[in-house]
Design an enzyme around this catalytic site. Sequence first.
Site, mmCIF file in Angstrom:
data_model
loop_
_atom_site.group_PDB
_atom_site.id
_atom_site.type_symbol
_atom_site.label_atom_id
_atom_site.label_comp_id
_atom_site.label_asym_id
_atom_site.label_seq_id
_atom_site.Cartn_x
_atom_site.Cartn_y
_atom_site.Cartn_z
ATOM 1 N N TYR A 19 -33.483 1.025 -4.736
ATOM 2 C CA TYR A 19 -33.816 0.764 -3.337
ATOM 3 C C TYR A 19 -34.333 1.973 -2.574
ATOM 4 O O TYR A 19 -35.272 1.871 -1.804
ATOM 5 C CB TYR A 19 -32.567 0.248 -2.609
ATOM 6 C CG TYR A 19 -32.720 0.163 -1.103
ATOM 7 C CD1 TYR A 19 -33.510 -0.810 -0.515
ATOM 8 C CD2 TYR A 19 -32.076 1.086 -0.257
ATOM 9 C CE1 TYR A 19 -33.657 -0.878 0.865
ATOM 10 C CE2 TYR A 19 -32.224 1.014 1.112
ATOM 11 C CZ TYR A 19 -33.005 0.038 1.671
ATOM 12 O OH TYR A 19 -33.157 -0.032 3.031
ATOM 13 N N ASN A 49 -29.912 17.500 1.218
ATOM 14 C CA ASN A 49 -29.811 16.074 0.937
ATOM 15 C C ASN A 49 -28.706 15.885 -0.088
ATOM 16 O O ASN A 49 -28.746 16.479 -1.159
ATOM 17 C CB ASN A 49 -31.148 15.561 0.386
ATOM 18 C CG ASN A 49 -31.057 14.131 -0.137
ATOM 19 O OD1 ASN A 49 -31.733 13.780 -1.092
ATOM 20 N ND2 ASN A 49 -30.232 13.302 0.457
ATOM 21 N N GLY A 50 -27.743 15.043 0.246
ATOM 22 C CA GLY A 50 -26.655 14.788 -0.684
ATOM 23 C C GLY A 50 -25.345 14.695 0.060
ATOM 24 O O GLY A 50 -25.315 14.624 1.284
ATOM 25 N N CYS A 98 -20.217 4.534 -2.559
ATOM 26 C CA CYS A 98 -20.885 5.752 -3.030
ATOM 27 C C CYS A 98 -20.280 6.929 -2.288
ATOM 28 O O CYS A 98 -20.163 6.902 -1.067
ATOM 29 C CB CYS A 98 -22.384 5.686 -2.757
ATOM 30 S SG CYS A 98 -23.214 7.207 -3.252
ATOM 31 N N SER A 115 -38.514 -4.368 0.425
ATOM 32 C CA SER A 115 -37.676 -3.859 -0.663
ATOM 33 C C SER A 115 -37.765 -4.713 -1.931
ATOM 34 O O SER A 115 -37.548 -4.221 -3.030
ATOM 35 C CB SER A 115 -36.224 -3.751 -0.206
ATOM 36 O OG SER A 115 -35.796 -4.985 0.341
ATOM 37 N N ASP A 159 -34.972 -9.842 -4.211
ATOM 38 C CA ASP A 159 -34.694 -8.626 -3.431
ATOM 39 C C ASP A 159 -34.081 -7.568 -4.349
ATOM 40 O O ASP A 159 -33.740 -7.846 -5.497
ATOM 41 C CB ASP A 159 -33.766 -8.931 -2.244
ATOM 42 C CG ASP A 159 -33.899 -7.867 -1.141
ATOM 43 O OD1 ASP A 159 -34.782 -6.992 -1.242
ATOM 44 O OD2 ASP A 159 -33.112 -7.908 -0.182
ATOM 45 N N ASP A 160 -33.948 -6.361 -3.796
ATOM 46 C CA ASP A 160 -33.460 -5.252 -4.630
ATOM 47 C C ASP A 160 -31.955 -5.280 -4.831
ATOM 48 O O ASP A 160 -31.461 -4.995 -5.914
ATOM 49 C CB ASP A 160 -33.854 -3.913 -3.982
ATOM 50 C CG ASP A 160 -33.202 -3.746 -2.621
ATOM 51 O OD1 ASP A 160 -33.563 -4.495 -1.701
ATOM 52 O OD2 ASP A 160 -32.299 -2.908 -2.490
ATOM 53 N N CYS A 207 -31.104 11.560 2.901
ATOM 54 C CA CYS A 207 -31.889 12.403 3.788
ATOM 55 C C CYS A 207 -33.133 12.803 3.018
ATOM 56 O O CYS A 207 -33.191 12.637 1.805
ATOM 57 C CB CYS A 207 -31.154 13.692 4.147
ATOM 58 S SG CYS A 207 -29.712 13.433 5.188
ATOM 59 N N GLY A 240 -34.502 8.760 6.101
ATOM 60 C CA GLY A 240 -33.618 9.024 7.238
ATOM 61 C C GLY A 240 -34.366 8.877 8.537
ATOM 62 O O GLY A 240 -35.412 9.501 8.719
HETATM 63 P P1 AMP Z 1 -27.027 -6.567 3.112
HETATM 64 O O1 AMP Z 1 -26.629 -7.231 1.839
HETATM 65 O O2 AMP Z 1 -27.059 -7.456 4.281
HETATM 66 O O3 AMP Z 1 -26.182 -5.350 3.373
HETATM 67 O O4 AMP Z 1 -28.502 -6.084 2.971
HETATM 68 C C1 AMP Z 1 -28.909 -5.542 1.782
HETATM 69 C C2 AMP Z 1 -30.320 -5.110 1.882
HETATM 70 O O5 AMP Z 1 -30.404 -3.951 2.699
HETATM 71 C C3 AMP Z 1 -30.790 -4.733 0.518
HETATM 72 O O6 AMP Z 1 -31.575 -5.747 -0.007
HETATM 73 C C4 AMP Z 1 -31.596 -3.494 0.774
HETATM 74 O O7 AMP Z 1 -32.925 -3.850 1.001
HETATM 75 C C5 AMP Z 1 -30.999 -2.921 2.015
HETATM 76 N N1 AMP Z 1 -30.005 -1.864 1.681
HETATM 77 C C6 AMP Z 1 -30.040 -1.049 0.669
HETATM 78 N N2 AMP Z 1 -29.075 -0.152 0.701
HETATM 79 C C7 AMP Z 1 -28.325 -0.426 1.712
HETATM 80 C C8 AMP Z 1 -27.146 0.147 2.238
HETATM 81 N N3 AMP Z 1 -26.616 1.236 1.710
HETATM 82 N N4 AMP Z 1 -26.596 -0.460 3.289
HETATM 83 C C9 AMP Z 1 -27.168 -1.531 3.801
HETATM 84 N N5 AMP Z 1 -28.307 -2.088 3.367
HETATM 85 C C10 AMP Z 1 -28.898 -1.552 2.336
#
Ligand code: AMP
Length: 475
Positions: free
Chosen positions: A244, A102-103, A384, A285, A347-348, A2, A28
């Site tokens: 991310y 937030n949290g 998490c 991302s 990607d991240d 958030c 959010g």
């Molecule tokens: P996916 O592996 O299909 O769940 O997509 C992952 C991508 O969604 C990552 O590369 C992030 O850019 C983004 N992402 C980051 N955190 C989350 C999360 N908690 N749930 C879903 N997607 C996320």
Amino acid sequence: MCGIVGIVDAGGVSIQLYYAMYALQHRGQESAGISTYDGSTLYKSKGQGLVADVFSPATLASLKGMSGVGHVRYPTTGSNLPENIQPLNFQFKDHSFSLAHNGNLINTRELRSEFEQSGQIFTTTTDTEVIARILIDAISESGCVEDAVHLCMRRLHGSYSVVMMIDGIIYAFRDPLGIKPFCIGKIEQGYVVASESVAIDALNGKFIRDIKPGELVRIDNEGIRCTQIAVASSRAHCIFEYIYFARADSVIDGVLVYDVRSTIGGKLFDEDPIAADVVSPIPDSGTAYAIGYARKSNIPYVESLLKNRYIGRTFIMTSQKLREKAVRIKLNPIPAHLKDKSIVLVDDSIVRGTTSKRIIDMLREAGAREVHVRIGSPQIKAPCYLGVDMPTREELIASDKVEEQVKRSITASSLHHISLQALVEAIGIKQDQLCTGCLTGCYPLPIDGEQGNKPEIDYVIGTYQVNLESFKTES
Ligand code: AMP
């Protein structure tokens, strides 16, 4: 996940809250709310949707006063109910009280049932209301906000950055481990506290510093006062903010997120170099990571996927089916940049694996010969409990798979995740000062059924003030 903001400004706050929340929209998208106070009345407005949809110029004009709090919500506890939209507002003993959080707390159930056993009822299903109840009870009893926050910090387990407004005075505090980000800035005629520094930038403000873990900041029209309430033996800043969640242009706990990501990009090349024709990010991302990778590898940076700007983050979609569909709407491959090319796709993180698999399929259909996937986080192994939406191990593709199995499952030509060591080096904060629960399955707090550490926390008996002088020079 958030975003929160609190502002005191002699020139009025509603428009500034709106801008700050706009800058925090990535934290959010489900709902947004603002409460303001003009010396006698608490004004409130909230609704479901994006900041721009919830508030009209007329609504903002009706939110009068020189102090206020705002919130953008992505739900982690509490379902998608209108009454759960923050800030939560209360009246008690002639006081107007508004609070945003937030949290995520891990002892909500125990705290809630304690209140319920003593006959109190709740109007929302959020952990935020539990925080509000503890504070209101304690303030009603002692009349002292510092003592109430002190009690609150003793009772809450989990992550919490909280902003509250009591009769127009803004109070902001951060949990003793500093899990979620929170910072302070100076604006023209007052001060702002916000989840990320980009909110201060959006107001043309001056970043002062992060709120310290365990610190309480009080702002009124006279200025700012800081009180250290609790000191923990270590910190546990959320590592996923750097990976991310935070905006790349934010500075969190002294570190520019963009630099972390581009450094990781370079380290991804160092750890597992590959000869390829082009480097492309999954936008947005993966962008800073891919730029770092391209710089280090001397492989040309080429955009091979274009993002539709008018779509939100795909994971906001509530079902797997909707998420899968959204990937196609969100990203469009550019065949001319891909035909017969070997591409490094950066990607991240891989969370559920849905996005990567779909995108790799799209790139191959658009003509890519090889797709080498490079990921800016280590494998995400565990859920998490402290505020990021990764609820169960079953949903995490890597919870029970080694990298090679994930590679096959997403059909990549090769796959490499950054090592935890390189990630920590790029952030520049020691590993034992970061929460790495999602990557290691070891959490900075005891959590039922999980491996966790118990931090030692010193609660300062009585309160003391810090940094008053340095703030005076700012005003
Ligand atoms: P996916 O592996 O299909 O769940 O997509 C992952 C991508 O969604 C990552 O590369 C992030 O850019 C983004 N992402 C980051 N955190 C989350 C999360 N908690 N749930 C879903 N997607 C996320």
